[in-house]
Design a protein around this motif. Sequence first.
Motif, PDB file in Angstrom:
ATOM      1  N   VAL A   1       6.097  34.500  -4.548  1.00  0.00           N
ATOM      2  CA  VAL A   1       5.110  35.257  -3.767  1.00  0.00           C
ATOM      3  C   VAL A   1       4.259  34.283  -2.967  1.00  0.00           C
ATOM      4  O   VAL A   1       3.814  33.261  -3.503  1.00  0.00           O
ATOM      5  N   SER A   2       4.018  34.582  -1.698  1.00  0.00           N
ATOM      6  CA  SER A   2       3.112  33.759  -0.899  1.00  0.00           C
ATOM      7  C   SER A   2       1.672  34.200  -1.136  1.00  0.00           C
ATOM      8  O   SER A   2       1.421  35.342  -1.557  1.00  0.00           O
ATOM      9  N   LEU A   3       0.729  33.309  -0.857  1.00  0.00           N
ATOM     10  CA  LEU A   3      -0.678  33.671  -1.042  1.00  0.00           C
ATOM     11  C   LEU A   3      -1.090  34.833  -0.128  1.00  0.00           C
ATOM     12  O   LEU A   3      -1.776  35.760  -0.588  1.00  0.00           O
ATOM     13  N   PRO A   4      -0.706  34.863   1.163  1.00  0.00           N
ATOM     14  CA  PRO A   4      -1.039  36.041   1.978  1.00  0.00           C
ATOM     15  C   PRO A   4      -0.455  37.342   1.421  1.00  0.00           C
ATOM     16  O   PRO A   4      -1.112  38.392   1.474  1.00  0.00           O
ATOM     17  N   GLN A   5       0.758  37.277   0.893  1.00  0.00           N
ATOM     18  CA  GLN A   5       1.370  38.474   0.290  1.00  0.00           C
ATOM     19  C   GLN A   5       0.532  38.955  -0.887  1.00  0.00           C
ATOM     20  O   GLN A   5       0.248  40.158  -1.032  1.00  0.00           O
ATOM     21  N   ALA A   6       0.120  38.029  -1.751  1.00  0.00           N
ATOM     22  CA  ALA A   6      -0.717  38.395  -2.891  1.00  0.00           C
ATOM     23  C   ALA A   6      -2.073  38.906  -2.432  1.00  0.00           C
ATOM     24  O   ALA A   6      -2.623  39.850  -3.013  1.00  0.00           O
ATOM     25  N   ALA A   7      -2.616  38.298  -1.378  1.00  0.00           N
ATOM     26  CA  ALA A   7      -3.933  38.713  -0.878  1.00  0.00           C
ATOM     27  C   ALA A   7      -3.909  40.147  -0.356  1.00  0.00           C
ATOM     28  O   ALA A   7      -4.884  40.892  -0.519  1.00  0.00           O
TER      29      ALA A   7
ATOM     30  N   ALA B   1       3.309  43.596   7.988  1.00  0.00           N
ATOM     31  CA  ALA B   1       3.979  44.741   7.364  1.00  0.00           C
ATOM     32  C   ALA B   1       5.141  44.279   6.496  1.00  0.00           C
ATOM     33  O   ALA B   1       5.410  44.865   5.437  1.00  0.00           O
ATOM     34  N   ALA B   2       5.821  43.220   6.916  1.00  0.00           N
ATOM     35  CA  ALA B   2       6.917  42.686   6.099  1.00  0.00           C
ATOM     36  C   ALA B   2       6.385  42.149   4.781  1.00  0.00           C
ATOM     37  O   ALA B   2       7.013  42.315   3.727  1.00  0.00           O
ATOM     38  N   LEU B   3       5.205  41.516   4.800  1.00  0.00           N
ATOM     39  CA  LEU B   3       4.590  41.036   3.559  1.00  0.00           C
ATOM     40  C   LEU B   3       4.249  42.201   2.644  1.00  0.00           C
ATOM     41  O   LEU B   3       4.415  42.128   1.421  1.00  0.00           O
TER      42      LEU B   3
END
Length: 271
Positions: free
Chosen positions: A216-222, A249-251
């Motif tokens: 998971v990327s940090l922006p995705q988690a955010a 939106a993809a995140l």
Amino acid sequence: MAAPSQVLAPRSAGRFRPPRFGLGGSHLGAPEADPGNETAAERAVATIDAAYQAGIRFFDTSPAYGDSERRLGTALQRRPRGEFLVSTKVVGADPEDSVRASSERLGLAVDLVFAQDDDAAYPVLDRLRRDGVIKAYGAVSDDWRRLDRLVRDFELDCVLLTGQYEILDQSARPLLDRCLARGVSAVVSGVLTPQVLHMETVQARRLSAVCERYGVSLPQAALAFPSRHSAVTSVLIAASSPAEIRADAALVRQPVPERLWKDPELLRLLS
């Protein structure tokens, strides 16, 4: 991305719940700069279209965002009206006049209206809701303490918190706890901060390292984090181009494993 939003129900029929994600319109009203290339209006409409195609059905704007309302209306008037929610803000001394002017610029009825720093606006908005001019109203602020007082003192449907609740800052949790107790929906924005996007702090880099262990990327988690609180119904994402909103939106569509949120190191970093 979530399916198109449900038709809004009056407060008496149950808790008001905007869709899970929305497009914030603060970047959509930029003035025209270079007429030789794609215009700001064309880029804004393309951004709104890209958001709609990605499944977003909540669109927030304001008379203070330049030409955002007109551009939003241009893009959304081609869509089935029952499929999306539009919110805007009160600007000026007359809330009713502000709402009607916004509706004229949009070419659409406004669903949800937020007022800021004007306690006198809420009784007017309550009357507009009862008269069927709008479907819901609330308060917007970047100060969770002010919103906390308004939730306590007024019968709001919704609050919009522009900061103070994201993966690196949970200071607004007391507000969200009150919203949950009062049945008030909370919308948050400003979750993709520079610290999150560019890992500018030690805490951000440590959180990112934990997230990466789960793919998971940090922006995705955010983007996923605010809805971990039951009061948060919606997260607004600001974007100024189709590519930007498609990437966000993809995140959103990428699932975040539940075990990430239970990771002991992540819990320590968030506490």
